[in-house]
Design a protein around this motif. Structure first.
Motif, mmCIF file in Angstrom:
data_model
loop_
_atom_site.group_PDB
_atom_site.id
_atom_site.type_symbol
_atom_site.label_atom_id
_atom_site.label_comp_id
_atom_site.label_asym_id
_atom_site.label_seq_id
_atom_site.Cartn_x
_atom_site.Cartn_y
_atom_site.Cartn_z
ATOM 1 N N VAL A 25 0.835 -1.207 0.000
ATOM 2 C CA VAL A 25 0.000 0.000 0.000
ATOM 3 C C VAL A 25 0.865 1.250 0.000
ATOM 4 N N SER A 26 1.937 1.241 0.784
ATOM 5 C CA SER A 26 2.764 2.446 0.913
ATOM 6 C C SER A 26 3.425 2.827 -0.405
ATOM 7 N N TYR A 27 3.744 1.844 -1.256
ATOM 8 C CA TYR A 27 4.371 2.156 -2.544
ATOM 9 C C TYR A 27 3.351 2.351 -3.658
ATOM 10 N N ALA A 28 2.134 1.859 -3.488
ATOM 11 C CA ALA A 28 1.101 2.033 -4.502
ATOM 12 C C ALA A 28 0.383 3.366 -4.364
ATOM 13 N N ALA A 29 0.301 3.879 -3.146
ATOM 14 C CA ALA A 29 -0.484 5.088 -2.880
ATOM 15 C C ALA A 29 0.204 6.340 -3.435
ATOM 16 N N ASP A 30 -0.604 7.229 -3.980
ATOM 17 C CA ASP A 30 -0.110 8.526 -4.445
ATOM 18 C C ASP A 30 -0.483 9.641 -3.481
ATOM 19 N N THR A 31 -1.475 9.383 -2.640
ATOM 20 C CA THR A 31 -1.935 10.393 -1.684
ATOM 21 C C THR A 31 -2.102 9.752 -0.313
ATOM 22 N N VAL A 32 -2.161 10.588 0.714
ATOM 23 C CA VAL A 32 -2.365 10.083 2.067
ATOM 24 C C VAL A 32 -3.704 9.377 2.170
ATOM 25 N N GLY A 33 -4.712 9.888 1.490
ATOM 26 C CA GLY A 33 -6.032 9.268 1.527
ATOM 27 C C GLY A 33 -6.017 7.836 1.033
ATOM 28 N N GLU A 34 -5.211 7.538 0.027
ATOM 29 C CA GLU A 34 -5.150 6.179 -0.516
ATOM 30 C C GLU A 34 -4.551 5.188 0.474
ATOM 31 N N LEU A 35 -3.756 5.690 1.409
ATOM 32 C CA LEU A 35 -3.186 4.798 2.426
ATOM 33 C C LEU A 35 -4.280 4.170 3.284
ATOM 34 N N PHE A 36 -5.393 4.866 3.393
ATOM 35 C CA PHE A 36 -6.494 4.399 4.230
ATOM 36 C C PHE A 36 -7.728 4.049 3.393
ATOM 37 N N ALA A 37 -7.509 3.747 2.140
ATOM 38 C CA ALA A 37 -8.608 3.339 1.256
ATOM 39 C C ALA A 37 -9.252 2.068 1.812
ATOM 40 N N PRO A 38 -10.556 1.865 1.577
ATOM 41 C CA PRO A 38 -11.224 0.648 2.078
ATOM 42 C C PRO A 38 -10.496 -0.635 1.700
ATOM 43 N N ALA A 39 -9.988 -0.713 0.477
ATOM 44 C CA ALA A 39 -9.274 -1.924 0.048
ATOM 45 C C ALA A 39 -8.055 -2.187 0.918
ATOM 46 N N ALA A 40 -7.325 -1.119 1.255
ATOM 47 C CA ALA A 40 -6.134 -1.271 2.094
ATOM 48 C C ALA A 40 -6.499 -1.742 3.489
ATOM 49 N N VAL A 41 -7.540 -1.143 4.054
ATOM 50 C CA VAL A 41 -7.954 -1.498 5.417
ATOM 51 C C VAL A 41 -8.461 -2.932 5.477
ATOM 52 N N VAL A 42 -9.295 -3.322 4.508
ATOM 53 C CA VAL A 42 -9.873 -4.675 4.507
ATOM 54 C C VAL A 42 -8.786 -5.726 4.309
ATOM 55 N N LEU A 43 -7.859 -5.487 3.387
ATOM 56 C CA LEU A 43 -6.783 -6.460 3.156
ATOM 57 C C LEU A 43 -5.895 -6.594 4.389
ATOM 58 N N PHE A 44 -5.579 -5.477 5.027
ATOM 59 C CA PHE A 44 -4.756 -5.553 6.231
ATOM 60 C C PHE A 44 -5.474 -6.343 7.320
ATOM 61 N N ALA A 45 -6.753 -6.069 7.514
ATOM 62 C CA ALA A 45 -7.516 -6.766 8.555
ATOM 63 C C ALA A 45 -7.601 -8.255 8.264
ATOM 64 N N TYR A 46 -7.823 -8.624 7.003
ATOM 65 C CA TYR A 46 -7.944 -10.042 6.672
ATOM 66 C C TYR A 46 -6.623 -10.768 6.884
ATOM 67 N N PHE A 47 -5.543 -10.173 6.410
ATOM 68 C CA PHE A 47 -4.252 -10.863 6.508
ATOM 69 C C PHE A 47 -3.604 -10.740 7.883
ATOM 70 N N LEU A 48 -4.177 -9.926 8.746
ATOM 71 C CA LEU A 48 -3.660 -9.855 10.112
ATOM 72 C C LEU A 48 -4.113 -11.043 10.942
#
Length: 275
Positions: A25-48
């Motif tokens: 996520v950190s290398y794909a994101a272009d903005t701070v908002g993208e760091l917390f995009a729903p896809a990022a949050v859901v993937l992190f939660a699932y793989f945690l």
């Protein structure tokens, strides 16, 4: 049962799957908002958590006979206790990947499908990669696939091929290093792995070689990545030079990997902030 499932999921290793999501996520994101995009949050939660319950649950189901004599299952890990409820929870955690994947861009799907296949067949028949030398090591590229999926989900494009290759090589070395403490229990149980075939000293050489290759490949992405990954072959040299017990050194690596992953992530975040 909840406490048992928590131990089964190997909390010390949770970031082995969730950490690559943060890196991707950190290398794909272009903005701070993208760091917390729903896809990022859901993937992190699932793989945690759910992904770890599934991965290690499948492993424990099919290794329950082998683990009877494995000293690693005493204290820090738990031996499989069986039961329908546990099996159902493990299966549900695997199936949860479907609703996680469906809303994501299709570029992320191959990485998630690859992760599910390898996470299952590493331990389960008919393939049971963990009992086939070299394939046990190769199949552990599964640990970097969540990061590739996260990158694809946020960027809408595939991650750099060299970054995936470098990460895959790193995961191969990490797998065989973690298998060195299991050499004797696996031999007693009749399990053949890359580590049991190579033996302790050659297994260390294999780990150092794959980690050195990983550093070399990452250097083509960014020389700073290559320098960072050199920490792994240097650690192997230090462990052998100082005659550190591998059973002890094995438990250092969650902290080592977290530190290296954090530095990778900070590099990506710095790019987002500067943009």
């Amino acid at each position: 049962m909840l406490r048992y499932l928590l131990v089964l999921s190997r909390p010390r290793f949770w970031l082995y799957l969730a950490g690559p999501v943060l890196v991707g996520v950190s290398y794909a994101a272009d903005t701070v908002g993208e760091l917390f995009a729903p896809a990022a949050v859901v993937l992190f939660a699932y793989f945690l958590l759910p992904a770890n319950v599934y991965l290690y649950g499948v492993n424990d189901v099919f290794d329950r006979d082998v683990d009877e004599t494995n000293p690693k299952k005493e204290g820090r890990e738990a031996r499989y206790q069986g039961g329908t409820a546990v099996a159902v929870v493990v299966a549900v955690c695997g199936l949860l990947l479907v609703p996680v994947a469906v809303p994501l861009p299709e570029q992320a799907w191959p990485y998630l499908a690859g992760w599910f296949l390898l996470a299952t067949e590493y331990s389960a028949p008919p393939l049971r990669f963990k009992t086939t030398p070299l394939f046990d090591s190769l199949s552990n590229g599964l640990y970097i696939l969540p990061g590739a999926a996260a990158y694809a989900a946020i960027a809408g494009s595939h991650p750099p091929l060299l970054a995936v290759a470098g990460g895959w090589l790193w995961a191969m070395g990490m797998h065989t290093f973690s298998a060195i403490p299991d050499i004797e229990p696996d031999r007693e149980a009749g399990i053949t792995t890359t580590a049991t075939v190579l033996g302790k000293e050659n297994a260390f050489a294999y780990c150092a070689s794959t980690w050195l290759l990983s550093a070399g490949v990452f250097a083509f992405v960014d020389y700073r990545f290559g320098l960072l990954l050199l920490a792994y072959p240097v650690l192997v040299f230090g462990i052998r030079r100082l005659q550190v017990d591998v059973d002890r050194a094995y438990w250092w690596y969650p902290a080592v990997n977290t530190l290296v992953g954090a530095l990778f992530t900070l590099g990506g975040l710095w790019g987002v902030v500067r943009a």
